[in-house]
Design a protein around this motif. Structure first.
Motif, PDB file in Angstrom:
ATOM      1  N   ALA A   1       0.847  -1.200   0.000  1.00  0.00           N
ATOM      2  CA  ALA A   1       0.000   0.000   0.000  1.00  0.00           C
ATOM      3  C   ALA A   1       0.879   1.245   0.000  1.00  0.00           C
ATOM      4  CB  ALA A   1      -0.909  -0.003   1.222  1.00  0.00           C
ATOM      5  N   LYS A   2       1.924   1.203   0.814  1.00  0.00           N
ATOM      6  CA  LYS A   2       2.822   2.352   0.900  1.00  0.00           C
ATOM      7  C   LYS A   2       3.546   2.570  -0.432  1.00  0.00           C
ATOM      8  CE  LYS A   2       5.346   5.020   3.703  1.00  0.00           C
ATOM      9  NZ  LYS A   2       6.089   5.250   4.903  1.00  0.00           N
ATOM     10  N   VAL A   3       4.049   1.460  -1.009  1.00  0.00           N
ATOM     11  CA  VAL A   3       4.759   1.571  -2.282  1.00  0.00           C
ATOM     12  C   VAL A   3       3.846   2.175  -3.340  1.00  0.00           C
ATOM     13  CG1 VAL A   3       5.693   0.229  -4.188  1.00  0.00           C
ATOM     14  CG2 VAL A   3       6.437  -0.254  -1.876  1.00  0.00           C
ATOM     15  N   LEU A   4       2.612   1.660  -3.419  1.00  0.00           N
ATOM     16  CA  LEU A   4       1.679   2.158  -4.437  1.00  0.00           C
ATOM     17  C   LEU A   4       1.387   3.642  -4.224  1.00  0.00           C
ATOM     18  CD1 LEU A   4      -1.070  -0.460  -5.242  1.00  0.00           C
ATOM     19  CD2 LEU A   4       0.560   0.632  -6.753  1.00  0.00           C
ATOM     20  N   THR A   5       1.136   4.013  -2.967  1.00  0.00           N
ATOM     21  CA  THR A   5       0.832   5.419  -2.699  1.00  0.00           C
ATOM     22  C   THR A   5       1.994   6.313  -3.125  1.00  0.00           C
ATOM     23  OG1 THR A   5      -0.214   4.571  -0.719  1.00  0.00           O
ATOM     24  CG2 THR A   5      -0.072   6.938  -0.933  1.00  0.00           C
ATOM     25  N   LEU A   6       3.212   5.925  -2.687  1.00  0.00           N
ATOM     26  CA  LEU A   6       4.376   6.749  -3.032  1.00  0.00           C
ATOM     27  C   LEU A   6       4.569   6.811  -4.543  1.00  0.00           C
ATOM     28  CD1 LEU A   6       7.047   5.794  -0.346  1.00  0.00           C
ATOM     29  CD2 LEU A   6       5.585   7.772  -0.441  1.00  0.00           C
ATOM     30  N   LEU A   7       4.363   5.653  -5.210  1.00  0.00           N
ATOM     31  CA  LEU A   7       4.545   5.629  -6.668  1.00  0.00           C
ATOM     32  C   LEU A   7       3.574   6.577  -7.347  1.00  0.00           C
ATOM     33  CD1 LEU A   7       5.172   1.990  -7.914  1.00  0.00           C
ATOM     34  CD2 LEU A   7       6.597   3.998  -8.198  1.00  0.00           C
ATOM     35  N   VAL A   8       2.312   6.533  -6.897  1.00  0.00           N
ATOM     36  CA  VAL A   8       1.315   7.415  -7.512  1.00  0.00           C
ATOM     37  C   VAL A   8       1.705   8.872  -7.284  1.00  0.00           C
ATOM     38  CG1 VAL A   8      -1.079   8.182  -7.367  1.00  0.00           C
ATOM     39  CG2 VAL A   8      -0.551   5.754  -7.384  1.00  0.00           C
ATOM     40  N   VAL A   9       2.140   9.174  -6.046  1.00  0.00           N
ATOM     41  CA  VAL A   9       2.508  10.563  -5.746  1.00  0.00           C
ATOM     42  C   VAL A   9       3.673  11.009  -6.624  1.00  0.00           C
ATOM     43  CG1 VAL A   9       3.458  12.067  -3.980  1.00  0.00           C
ATOM     44  CG2 VAL A   9       1.633  10.512  -3.403  1.00  0.00           C
TER      45      VAL A   9
ATOM     46  N   ILE B   1      14.283  15.602  -3.552  1.00  0.00           N
ATOM     47  CA  ILE B   1      13.224  14.969  -2.756  1.00  0.00           C
ATOM     48  C   ILE B   1      12.625  13.789  -3.504  1.00  0.00           C
ATOM     49  CG2 ILE B   1      10.924  15.347  -1.811  1.00  0.00           C
ATOM     50  CD1 ILE B   1      11.866  18.166  -1.102  1.00  0.00           C
ATOM     51  N   ILE B   2      12.444  13.937  -4.805  1.00  0.00           N
ATOM     52  CA  ILE B   2      11.819  12.842  -5.551  1.00  0.00           C
ATOM     53  C   ILE B   2      12.756  11.643  -5.645  1.00  0.00           C
ATOM     54  CG2 ILE B   2      11.053  12.195  -7.876  1.00  0.00           C
ATOM     55  CD1 ILE B   2       9.458  14.708  -7.931  1.00  0.00           C
ATOM     56  N   THR B   3      14.065  11.895  -5.846  1.00  0.00           N
ATOM     57  CA  THR B   3      14.976  10.745  -5.870  1.00  0.00           C
ATOM     58  C   THR B   3      14.998  10.060  -4.508  1.00  0.00           C
ATOM     59  OG1 THR B   3      16.755  12.308  -5.484  1.00  0.00           O
ATOM     60  CG2 THR B   3      16.517  11.498  -7.709  1.00  0.00           C
ATOM     61  N   GLN B   4      14.861  10.865  -3.457  1.00  0.00           N
ATOM     62  CA  GLN B   4      14.826  10.280  -2.126  1.00  0.00           C
ATOM     63  C   GLN B   4      13.590   9.398  -1.959  1.00  0.00           C
ATOM     64  OE1 GLN B   4      14.483  13.121   1.070  1.00  0.00           O
ATOM     65  NE2 GLN B   4      16.116  12.040   2.130  1.00  0.00           N
ATOM     66  N   ALA B   5      12.464   9.876  -2.466  1.00  0.00           N
ATOM     67  CA  ALA B   5      11.237   9.072  -2.389  1.00  0.00           C
ATOM     68  C   ALA B   5      11.413   7.775  -3.163  1.00  0.00           C
ATOM     69  CB  ALA B   5      10.063   9.874  -2.938  1.00  0.00           C
TER      70      ALA B   5
ATOM     71  N   ALA C   1      13.183   5.394  -1.109  1.00  0.00           N
ATOM     72  CA  ALA C   1      12.279   4.823  -0.107  1.00  0.00           C
ATOM     73  C   ALA C   1      11.402   3.747  -0.729  1.00  0.00           C
ATOM     74  CB  ALA C   1      11.414   5.932   0.506  1.00  0.00           C
ATOM     75  N   ILE C   2      10.864   4.036  -1.919  1.00  0.00           N
ATOM     76  CA  ILE C   2       9.972   3.079  -2.579  1.00  0.00           C
ATOM     77  C   ILE C   2      10.703   1.763  -2.815  1.00  0.00           C
ATOM     78  CG2 ILE C   2       8.744   2.571  -4.709  1.00  0.00           C
ATOM     79  CD1 ILE C   2       8.159   5.562  -4.944  1.00  0.00           C
ATOM     80  N   LEU C   3      11.916   1.844  -3.373  1.00  0.00           N
ATOM     81  CA  LEU C   3      12.643   0.618  -3.707  1.00  0.00           C
ATOM     82  C   LEU C   3      12.940  -0.196  -2.444  1.00  0.00           C
ATOM     83  CD1 LEU C   3      13.916  -0.767  -6.237  1.00  0.00           C
ATOM     84  CD2 LEU C   3      16.086  -0.021  -5.313  1.00  0.00           C
ATOM     85  N   THR C   4      13.335   0.499  -1.376  1.00  0.00           N
ATOM     86  CA  THR C   4      13.643  -0.234  -0.146  1.00  0.00           C
ATOM     87  C   THR C   4      12.398  -0.934   0.389  1.00  0.00           C
ATOM     88  OG1 THR C   4      15.030   1.670   0.291  1.00  0.00           O
ATOM     89  CG2 THR C   4      14.938   0.003   1.979  1.00  0.00           C
TER      90      THR C   4
ATOM     91  N   GLY D   1      19.157   2.201   0.858  1.00  0.00           N
ATOM     92  CA  GLY D   1      18.038   3.055   1.274  1.00  0.00           C
ATOM     93  C   GLY D   1      18.425   4.515   1.362  1.00  0.00           C
ATOM     94  N   ILE D   2      17.563   5.301   2.023  1.00  0.00           N
ATOM     95  CA  ILE D   2      17.766   6.742   2.112  1.00  0.00           C
ATOM     96  C   ILE D   2      19.032   7.059   2.880  1.00  0.00           C
ATOM     97  CG2 ILE D   2      16.797   8.828   3.102  1.00  0.00           C
ATOM     98  CD1 ILE D   2      14.071   7.570   2.628  1.00  0.00           C
ATOM     99  N   VAL D   3      19.221   6.369   4.015  1.00  0.00           N
ATOM    100  CA  VAL D   3      20.380   6.672   4.845  1.00  0.00           C
ATOM    101  C   VAL D   3      21.664   6.386   4.074  1.00  0.00           C
ATOM    102  CG1 VAL D   3      21.556   6.087   6.972  1.00  0.00           C
ATOM    103  CG2 VAL D   3      19.076   6.182   6.934  1.00  0.00           C
ATOM    104  N   ALA D   4      21.719   5.211   3.425  1.00  0.00           N
ATOM    105  CA  ALA D   4      22.913   4.862   2.653  1.00  0.00           C
ATOM    106  C   ALA D   4      23.127   5.865   1.529  1.00  0.00           C
ATOM    107  CB  ALA D   4      22.771   3.450   2.096  1.00  0.00           C
ATOM    108  N   SER D   5      22.052   6.257   0.856  1.00  0.00           N
ATOM    109  CA  SER D   5      22.193   7.179  -0.273  1.00  0.00           C
ATOM    110  C   SER D   5      22.746   8.520   0.171  1.00  0.00           C
ATOM    111  CB  SER D   5      20.836   7.404  -0.949  1.00  0.00           C
ATOM    112  OG  SER D   5      20.336   6.206  -1.448  1.00  0.00           O
ATOM    113  N   ILE D   6      22.290   9.013   1.319  1.00  0.00           N
ATOM    114  CA  ILE D   6      22.785  10.312   1.773  1.00  0.00           C
ATOM    115  C   ILE D   6      24.238  10.185   2.217  1.00  0.00           C
ATOM    116  CG2 ILE D   6      22.482  12.154   3.468  1.00  0.00           C
ATOM    117  CD1 ILE D   6      19.607  11.927   3.219  1.00  0.00           C
TER     118      ILE D   6
END
Lengths: 308, 397
Positions: free
Chosen positions: A282-290, B157-161, B164-167, B282-287
């Motif tokens: 759910a989190k992945v999908l939400t973030l992806l959409v955003v 910010i978007i690359t950071q997100a 997060a998504i990938l992790t 993840g984010i911490v490693a990337s920073i």
């Protein structure tokens, strides 16, 4: 993913998950409001925002312990004292940080990101050394426990409702401060055209410091409210920081209404999808959409119309 | 900068720096360190690939990506998937309910290999994927962002997100990715045992060789017209655009280049360390990868290598003896580098050691090349830009 649910069942699922998402919404709004002031108005990326929130949470924790030990009769009202203390401490730390660090970096926004990340590492380790790595929680006063029964399927916990009321009143207060007060006009003037604002006699350094302190203070209130619905550990702040930045950017960095709308839609999308999918998906999908929407519409949902 | 023969270049000051680094990495470190420590140095060098990419993308072109861990991880996971498949022969995994698939899939009740694992049986596909997958993702992100003129803070910010998504995705999809443990228990590369001391030493030298290849590619880009446009873009993006250059295309290119470097680094990391897990991406490693580059000097390719080596060595040293103090030291490093010396160690070297050298060797003091620190375009940069353009047109004619 909707297979096997009747329409009425779906309706109540949405209603139930929608209410469940409201506490997430409240945390987002409180975190994001502080950030929207600092990032949206000043252009400073404060990666330590989550740690300011945790400072507020620990302040609340200490206050509740203090009341429990010395003033048990007044325990029911400790939260209001804690909220004020959290605001004061965080704002004071914020003002110090602005003086020591951020003011040297106004022309280099990407560097504020690195420096405040360093600050967040230091604060996290400080919390770990002082309070231990374990999560701490506060005892709720009696009037905050229990829930309203709305329908058979839907019930509202009072603490969640209380946090939501705080979130909305802080949002209202920020709106009044920024758009209906002389001070807010000064802030917006400095943001829009610093040399011109200085030319008409606004002390822009003082405005900057106060704005930064205000944002940090609101983060403290967010932390204070956060203790009502969850427990706090040294690294809890980090868990929210990316989400919060996305909320602010998604809403349109300079629009407070946009921040609230985007906090609402992100938290609702996440909690509704959590019912059908696993929490992480759910989190992945939400973030992806955003992220997807941001790629299509980089200014966010409600961008100010400015010429660039 | 232009020299007639490659050999002469090694006698220039810049050439000497490269020779010194090569001496350090190829001769001194292998002589001084035991195999265990040398393996650790190899691990730090894999981060240097990312840092070199960041110099190009952040230092030169002013695009700060907080998602380099994503590309590092994609390269690393591609390599890990190949090695894992090689380790999961039907004979080696005979005790599983489904022999022939990786052990963590068996634990998660998967009965067949997922489709995206299938191509990783082939080594040549894996080699292409190590660079191809990160570059493809970087291209998609870069194309979507830069053609719409999104940059700076929003891009960060978007690359950071995305990190997060990938992790979250990798941790959540345990059956397909090994979850939080990552892909472990890797043994052989094409039948060659990568766990022995000799193999680890060989891998270290391979890593050094690849790093120098990346350094030379980066140097090539930097010294061509392409590199000058990147720097000019960082200082005065509008003026470069109005001069008729497609700014977005240059940005996409340099972002993809950095992603390719990071992917190679990730693949080497998997080989040298012997496993891959989400905690490195993840984010911490990337920073943290950004600070390697920032400490070494965001404008200096070689500085980035030294930065990666130093920060990681300090981290191991500190966390062995004072685990409590390391976060404080790291935090102070972030703040100190940004506030006190934004051009990192290389910048300090340029302003303090180089004049000394000049006096020592009685060279005619040459002013250090001035390149702008990444900053938003504001008034005041124009003389610098003009002199750079003059220099460029003078060389061209």
């Amino acid at each position: 993913m909707f297979d096997g649910y009747t329409t009425s069942e779906l309706m109540s699922i949405f209603a139930m998950q929608g209410f469940a998402g409201l506490s997430l919404f409240s945390v987002f709004v409180l975190m994001a409001l502080g950030l929207a002031i600092i990032f949206g108005q000043m252009g400073v990326i404060n990666m330590a925002h989550g740690e300011f929130m945790i400072l507020g949470a620990y302040t609340t924790y200490l206050t509740s312990n203090l009341f429990q030990t010395y003033l048990p009769s007044l325990f029911g009202g400790y939260f209001f004292v804690a909220m004020i203390l959290a605001f004061v401490f965080c704002a004071a730390l914020g003002a110090f940080v602005e003086w020591a660090m951020v003011r040297h970096l106004y022309r280099r926004p990407l560097d504020t990101l690195l420096a405040t990340w360093g600050l967040s590492l230091i604060l996290q380790q400080a919390y770990r050394s002082i309070f231990g790595a374990r999560e701490v929680g506060v005892d709720l006063p009696e009037w905050m426990m229990g829930a309203f029964q709305v329908t058979d399927l839907v019930e509202l916990p009072i603490n969640g409702l209380f946090v939501m009321i705080i979130a909305l009143s802080i949002a209202l207060a920020v709106y009044l401060l920024m758009f209906r007060s002389g001070w807010g006009r000064k802030v917006r003037a400095v943001v829009q055209n610093r040399p011109m604002a200085e030319a008409v006699g606004i002390n822009s350094a003082a405005v900057d410091r106060a704005t930064f302190a205000l944002g940090c203070g609101i983060a403290g209130i967010a932390g204070s409210a956060f203790t009502m619905i969850g427990s706090t550990g040294p690294s809890s702040g980090q868990a929210y920081i990316v989400d919060t930045f996305l909320v602010v950017v998604f809403g349109g960095a300079q629009s407070l209404i946009g921040t609230i709308v985007s906090a609402f839609s992100i938290s609702q999308a996440q909690s509704t999808m959590e019912f059908f999918l696993s929490g992480s998906m759910a989190k992945v999908l939400t973030l992806l959409v955003v992220v997807g929407i941001l790629m299509l519409r980089p200014e966010g949902l409600m961008a100010l119309k400015v010429r660039r | 900068m232009k020299t007639s023969s490659p050999l002469k270049w090694f006698a220039t000051r810049e050439g000497l720096y490269y020779v010194a680094l090569a001496l350090l990495l190829v001769v001194i470190l292998p002589l001084v360190l035991d195999p265990f420590r040398l393996n650790m140095a190899g691990k730090y060098l894999t981060y240097a690939f990312v840092a070199v990419g960041l110099v190009m993308c952040w230092g030169k072109a002013g695009i700060l990506s907080l998602g380099q861990g994503v590309f590092f991880g994609l390269g690393g996971y591609c390599m890990a998937m190949f090695l894992k498949l090689e380790a999961s022969t039907p004979e080696a995994t005979a005790i599983q309910s489904t022999p022939g698939i990786p052990d963590f899939m068996d634990w998660n009740q998967l009965t067949a290999l997922p489709w995206f694992w299938e191509p990783f049986h082939s080594f040549s596909f894996t080699l292409i994927a190590i660079i191809g997958v990160p570059v493809l993702l970087a291209f998609i992100i870069g194309f979507a962002m830069f053609t719409r003129r999104v940059g700076g803070v929003y891009f960060a910010i978007i690359t950071q997100a995305i990190a997060a998504i990938l992790t979250i995705l990798i941790i959540g999809q345990q059956g397909y990715t090994g979850g939080v443990n990552g892909i472990t228990d890797l043994q052989t590369l094409l039948g060659w045992n990568i766990r022995t001391d000799e193999a680890k030493t060989t891998l270290y030298f391979v890593c050094v060789a690849l790093l120098f290849a990346c350094l030379f590619i980066a140097r090539l880009v930097q010294n061509r017209k392409l590199g000058r446009i990147l720097v000019a873009m960082n200082a005065q993006e509008m003026r470069v655009r109005f001069s008729g250059y497609d700014v977005a295309a240059f940005k996409i290119f340099v972002f993809c280049l950095a992603a390719a470097f990071a992917g190679i680094g990730g693949a080497m990391f998997t080989l040298i360390v012997g496993f891959m897990s989400p905690s490195f991406i993840g984010i911490v490693a990337s920073i943290e990868m950004v600070i390697f580059c920032a400490l070494g000097g965001r404008l200096s390719l070689l500085g980035a290598v030294y930065g990666a080596l130093l920060v990681n060595a300090a981290k191991s040293g500190f966390s062995e003896s004072f685990p409590e103090l390391w976060p404080f030291a790291m935090g102070a490093l972030f703040i100190g580098v940004v506030l006190a010396f934004p051009n990192g160690l290389a910048g300090l070297y340029q302003s303090y050691v180089m004049p000394l050298e000049d006096r020592l060797f009685r060279r005619k003091p040459k002013s250090a090349p001035t390149q702008p620190v990444s900053r938003q375009s504001k008034a005041g940069d124009e003389p610098e830009f003009d002199s750079m353009m003059d220099q460029y047109s003078a060389e061209k004619s």
